[in-house]
Scaffold this motif. Structure first.
Motif: not given
Length: 170
Positions: A71-97
């Motif tokens: 309940n305390d996770v906002m829509s924008q946070e869900r979008y950030i998580l999903a977007g980051a998961a699409e951009l980060i393709t490797t174990l332990g990887g990261s993406c630029h903000r």
């Protein structure tokens, strides 16, 4: 006698996938133990850990779903998580903000810079995201969650589900 030994590579992968969170270590260990037991193996290798990942993600799905739709996770946070998961393709990887914000802007899912930064801060406080290097990059705290998001909750699906949730609230 049910002793299992773990190759160093297997242990390192379990640590990398779980970030040493007890729940995720237990989940990985339990699925891996059953996998080895079914094959009457007493030694766990990195390949064994890789082979059980789909089962681990499936068995962790309820937990991952409850994290994403708390309940305390906002829509924008869900979008950030999903977007980051699409951009980060490797174990332990990261993406630029900036890349993440551009992806969300392109889909008209981000309100502005302040809201974007505030959402990332909240995700960091919840231990879902972390600094991925130098403050300009972000990464998932637990790579299993990233992999589940990437497999099960692509950005377009999260957007669709979020719109459905908002319709039901009205």
């Amino acid at each position: 006698d049910q002793d299992v030994t773990y190759d160093d590579d297997a242990v390192n992968l379990i640590i990398a996938l779980s970030s040493s969170y007890p729940y995720y270590v237990q989940l990985l260990g339990s699925v891996l133990f059953n996998y080895l037991n079914d094959r009457q193996k007493r030694r766990a290798t990195r390949l064994d850990v890789e082979r059980v990942l789909p089962t681990v993600l499936e068995e962790g799905s309820t937990q991952f779903t409850s994290i994403l739709f708390a309940n305390d996770v906002m829509s924008q946070e869900r979008y950030i998580l999903a977007g980051a998961a699409e951009l980060i393709t490797t174990l332990g990887g990261s993406c630029h903000r900036n890349d993440l914000q551009a992806l969300l802007n392109e889909k008209k899912l981000v309100s502005g810079q302040t809201e974007f930064e505030q959402a990332i801060r909240q995700l960091t406080l919840r231990d879902l995201m972390k600094d991925g290097g130098g403050g300009d990059y972000i990464a998932f705290q637990v790579d299993l969650f990233r992999q589940w998001m990437r497999d099960q909750k692509r950005l377009d699906r999260v957007v669709r589900e979020e719109r459905e949730r908002q319709q039901h609230r009205r």
